[in-house]
Design a protein around this motif. Sequence first.
Motif, short mmCIF file in Angstrom:
data_model
loop_
_atom_site.label_atom_id
_atom_site.label_comp_id
_atom_site.label_asym_id
_atom_site.label_seq_id
_atom_site.Cartn_x
_atom_site.Cartn_y
_atom_site.Cartn_z
N ALA A 256 0.83 -1.21 0.00
CA ALA A 256 0.00 0.00 0.00
C ALA A 256 0.86 1.26 0.00
N GLU B 292 -8.56 0.29 0.79
CA GLU B 292 -7.96 -0.87 1.46
C GLU B 292 -8.39 -2.16 0.78
N GLU C 221 -14.48 4.33 4.63
CA GLU C 221 -13.23 3.68 5.00
C GLU C 221 -12.56 4.58 6.03
#
Length: 159
Positions: free
Chosen positions: A41, A53, A127
Amino acid sequence: MDEEDIEIPVPINNELERRIAEAFEVFDHAGNKTIDVREIATIIRGLGCCPSEAEVQEIIVAVEDPQTPGSVHLSKFLPYVAQIITEHKYQPASPEQLLQAFQTLDQEQHGYLTKEYISTLMTQDGEPFTQDELDEMLEIATDPHTQTVPYEYYINQLM
């Protein structure tokens, strides 16, 4: 000679691939063209992509080494990420999209949102941000005099 000792050649064909390989190598602490999946990431976002994610998990599934779970080899990572970037996947929102999103949240059209309202939105909906991410954002976004987030100014700072 063990299978692990066999060096997999990873040709670098263009500037994009060089940038990806350089970003990868920052996290290749052993110098064996392998990184921990938990670094993916950071690398992807460092290259200008903004995956969620869930999208990061999809990337991990696509590039993780089945022989050594938890690791990724540059030979699998490089072509996959080059394709993501070439296809303009996971691009950040445009200034216009950000402004429209802020205006949607600012129902009275004040031109700002309160720190408390932003904090609630960023930690409870969609998120969620971590506290560190929220603190970092608010440090940049908050006007020290009014303790509000004047979003047009914040968007200009981001760009």
